[in-house]
Write a protein that holds these residues in place. Structure first.
Motif, short mmCIF file in Angstrom:
data_model
loop_
_atom_site.label_atom_id
_atom_site.label_comp_id
_atom_site.label_asym_id
_atom_site.label_seq_id
_atom_site.Cartn_x
_atom_site.Cartn_y
_atom_site.Cartn_z
N SER A 19 6.12 -3.76 -0.46
CA SER A 19 4.66 -3.66 -0.55
C SER A 19 3.96 -4.79 0.19
N VAL A 45 2.35 0.78 -8.23
CA VAL A 45 1.87 -0.27 -7.33
C VAL A 45 0.37 -0.10 -7.10
N ALA A 55 2.62 -4.82 -8.55
CA ALA A 55 3.57 -3.85 -9.08
C ALA A 55 3.63 -3.98 -10.59
#
Length: 301
Positions: A19, A45, A55
């Motif tokens: 991410s 997320v 997250a």
């Protein structure tokens, strides 16, 4: 940290790094990729403008709330080890008594336990402050950085093939022939400062939290009201995998008459890799049973 939380952090860190906005946060998949998987992720997320990804694992029954950060860092293994030690020293000095910062091949992992979700905002602020402060020489935190470098230097990879395996697994390490960073030198301080400055950005950091559903909602609110981060330029693409992916060497760590076989397979998705490792290592699974039945039985670890 309780085993149940440590196991959850494995998947959490992998997804957090994915991410962070840098494909190189996870090992390159060009060499031997596993196929896509339909494994459902237990992690949600949240991506908010101007802030690191968040997250969340909503789960009841843990003895404490777990919070962490994953930071994508460029530079040598020595740079990552030194920066991990420096940040841990800063965070402890800032009042986070229970905190751990460890380095991997492409990232740092910062984790802690908190007694209430309301303290998540404090953790995120402390991480931001620690990363945002410029690095200067001759400070107590640089002594910690130096110790981390020396610890890494004492345990080098035994052969080049192990370094190539580590490039697949993400393990931090160096060869004995690689020059070590000296954090106490002007050049070493400048190298660390460049890595810190590049990593302190919303697309190089991801936070995560494990706790009950009401707790995760409170953490989302805290994160949404937090100070905004700057955004870094696109990262350098990861180096292509080497074609020399098979090797053998005599290990000083193995007893006479024993051998170890290491197989590393990168996957396109973090969930795929973690699920595959879990399934392949099952004590009553097909792989373990077949290897145990060989004339020279293997033990899977």
């Amino acid at each position: 940290m309780p085993y149940r939380l440590r196991r959850s952090f494995g998947l959490f860190y992998a997804l957090c790094l994915a991410s962070c906005g840098r494909s190189g946060a996870l090992p390159s998949t060009s060499a031997c990729p596993l196929g896509a998987s339909d494994v459902a992720s237990p992690i949600e997320v949240k991506r908010l403008d101007g802030r690191p990804a968040l997250a969340l694992v909503a789960r009841d029954g843990d003895p404490a709330f777990a919070i962490a950060a994953a930071v994508t860092v460029e530079g040598s293994a020595y740079v990552k080890a030194a920066l991990a030690g420096l940040l841990e020293a800063r965070l402890k000095k800032a009042g986070l008594a229970v905190v751990e910062v460890r380095a991997d091949l492409g990232s740092l992992r910062i984790r802690s336990l908190i007694d209430a979700p309301s303290r998540s905002g404090e953790f995120m602020r402390r991480v931001r402050d620690a990363m945002g402060q410029p690095i200067v020489a001759a400070t107590p935190e640089m002594a910690v950085a130096h110790r981390r470098v020396q610890a890494l230097r004492r345990h080098p990879f035994e052969a080049p093939i192990m370094a190539r395996t580590a490039a697949c697994t993400g393990e931090l390490g160096t060869l004995a022939t690689e020059p070590a960073l000296d954090p106490t030198s002007t050049e070493g301080t400048a190298e660390l400062e460049a890595a810190r400055r590049a990593a302190c950005a919303s697309n190089r950091v991801a936070f995560g939290f494990i706790g009950s559903r009401p707790a995760t909602l409170a953490v989302i609110d805290d994160h949404a009201s937090s100070e905004m981060w700057s955004k870094a330029a696109a990262s350098v693409s990861p180096t292509a995998a080497s074609s020399e992916n098979i090797g053998a060497f005599v290990s000083s760590e193995r007893a006479a008459g024993t051998a170890r076989l290491t197989l590393a397979l990168p996957a396109r998705r973090a969930e795929t890799a973690i699920a595959a490792a879990r399934d392949l290592g099952e004590p009553d699974g097909a792989l373990v049973a077949r290897l145990a039945a060989l004339p020279y039985p293997f033990r899977v670890s």
